[in-house]
Enzyme design. Structure first.
Site, PDB file in Angstrom:
ATOM      1  N   PRO A 245      -2.693  -3.803   7.073  1.00  0.00           N
ATOM      2  CA  PRO A 245      -2.171  -2.512   7.530  1.00  0.00           C
ATOM      3  C   PRO A 245      -2.541  -1.359   6.611  1.00  0.00           C
ATOM      4  O   PRO A 245      -2.406  -1.447   5.381  1.00  0.00           O
ATOM      5  CB  PRO A 245      -0.656  -2.743   7.559  1.00  0.00           C
ATOM      6  CG  PRO A 245      -0.523  -4.202   7.850  1.00  0.00           C
ATOM      7  CD  PRO A 245      -1.646  -4.847   7.077  1.00  0.00           C
ATOM      8  N   CYS A 246      -3.004  -0.268   7.245  1.00  0.00           N
ATOM      9  CA  CYS A 246      -3.542   0.857   6.482  1.00  0.00           C
ATOM     10  C   CYS A 246      -2.551   2.000   6.318  1.00  0.00           C
ATOM     11  O   CYS A 246      -2.863   3.000   5.672  1.00  0.00           O
ATOM     12  CB  CYS A 246      -4.809   1.382   7.156  1.00  0.00           C
ATOM     13  SG  CYS A 246      -4.508   2.052   8.808  1.00  0.00           S
ATOM     14  N   ASN A 247      -1.354   1.883   6.902  1.00  0.00           N
ATOM     15  CA  ASN A 247      -0.411   3.002   6.947  1.00  0.00           C
ATOM     16  C   ASN A 247      -0.199   3.671   5.589  1.00  0.00           C
ATOM     17  O   ASN A 247      -0.127   4.894   5.500  1.00  0.00           O
ATOM     18  CB  ASN A 247       0.950   2.524   7.469  1.00  0.00           C
ATOM     19  CG  ASN A 247       0.841   1.715   8.731  1.00  0.00           C
ATOM     20  OD1 ASN A 247       0.122   0.722   8.766  1.00  0.00           O
ATOM     21  ND2 ASN A 247       1.560   2.117   9.773  1.00  0.00           N
TER      22      ASN A 247
END
Length: 380
Positions: A90-92
């Site tokens: 996940p890049c959030n």
């Protein structure tokens, strides 16, 4: 020679479709390819999309839907041995849009489950993908920590900032992809090289117009629902030329957005039909859905999927908003296919055109580098 693939954070299957499409027959008549073995994601719609399009007639129970924290990593009765591992963690918390919390955020530490898979299964290769902001999160310390832990799992790593418009993808999407080769293979001469761009010059780039218009999308295509805009939004869009956004000076005062201090370039931004699209995203509300260069409307999800290089028969499951999120968070399959093909050729000992990585970040190169300078090694 078929490599079995495991995957975490599978999303709607951009990496998986690229892996599935990669493959070739060598001069001895032997076929080299990659086969889905198991995967995991917490998003039910993404898992349903992945199962429908990637698994085919295979056992759909191989897609494990639920929090990665509950996945029985290392239990061979549930998750079989694999030859290649993929994880677009996940890049959030690494994105340039947002609070940039890096390893301090909720999603940043989830890469550690990829580390757990590598330690438990020791696949021959791995592919890790994240946003370009990964290199500067936590003043560069996050990138150093992640690369260090990947190498300590027993791999030679090659990080590179891929600019997908240079690989015949109609979108300016820049992502860090880290490819790892297990140490024993590397010691025997197996060395991954970054595949050379297929469209290295701007005049060769595939435009958003070409991607969306050729061939034309049939009306009954899946995920091709139009957005119902208010009359005011349509009127405002009518004043915005191709390539411009909601802060274009030609918009009448009464139609302008009443937002102070915000100048995000993607707000009600129209595509430029003569250039690749700007980055397709999965987050945001009204005004961030990408807008047609001529018609006064947002793109449909099918048009956005075209910009991501998904074929028209790739069906996304869920509501229109869920599909928009899935499309925006995916890895472009065409880009993934290029990387996986390079891995297969690396393993087969077949040479291919390559370039030097933009990110020369093996551990020996990190010594003495101040964390706040790490981004200079990655982002041009």
């Amino acid at each position: 020679m078929i490599l079995k693939k495991g995957e975490l954070f599978n999303g709607p299957g951009g990496l998986a479709l690229g892996a599935q499409k990669a493959g070739f027959t060598d001069s001895n008549g032997e076929y080299w390819g990659i086969q889905h073995e198991w995967s995991n994601d917490y998003d039910k719609d993404a898992c349903a999309t992945y199962s429908l399009n990637i698994c085919g007639e295979q056992d759909h129970e191989s897609v494990h839907c639920g929090p990665v924290q509950n996945l029985p990593i290392g239990d061979r009765s549930v998750l079989n041995d694999i030859d290649i591992f993929a994880f677009g963690f996940p890049c959030n918390d690494y994105s340039q849009v947002g609070e940039k919390l890096g390893l301090s955020g909720t999603f940043g530490p989830l890469y550690s489950y990829g580390i757990k898979v590598l330690k438990s299964y020791q696949p021959k290769f791995f592919v890790a993908e994240n946003v370009g902001g990964l290199s500067s999160a936590n003043e560069g310390k996050a990138f150093i920590k992640i690369l260090t832990e990947l190498e300590e799992c027993g791999y030679v790593v090659t990080p590179h900032l891929y600019k997908f418009e240079e690989y015949d993808i109609p979108q300016a999407r820049h992502r860090i992809i880290i490819v790892g080769v297990r140490n024993d293979l590397a010691e025997n001469g197996t060395k991954y090289k970054v595949p050379a761009p297929t469209t290295p010059y701007s005049f060769q780039y595939k435009t958003s117009y070409e991607a969306i218009m050729f061939p034309s999308i049939v009306a009954e295509a899946p995920n091709h629902e139009y957005t119902n805009h208010t009359g005011k939004v349509q009127e405002m869009l009518s004043y915005i030329p191709a390539g411009e956004n909601a802060w274009y000076l030609g918009i009448p005062e009464e139609l302008r957005l009443n937002v102070k201090g915000a100048r995000l370039s993607s707000i009600y931004k129209r595509l430029d039909p003569e250039r690749p699209a700007y980055t397709v995203t999965g987050s945001g509300g009204g005004g961030t859905h990408m807008y047609h260069w001529e018609e006064n409307r947002a793109l449909t999800n099918r048009e956005r999927a075209r910009l991501q290089t998904f074929p028209d028969d790739y069906v996304f499951v869920g509501s229109k908003e869920s599909v928009r999120k899935q499309v925006g968070m995916a890895v472009p399959p065409r880009g993934a296919e290029i990387v996986f093909n390079a891995i297969l050729k690396t393993y087969a000992g077949i040479d291919y055109e390559s370039i030097q990585p933009l990110a020369k970040l093996q551990l020996e190169n990190l010594k003495g580098i101040k964390p706040n300078k790490i981004k200079d090694l990655v982002v041009e």
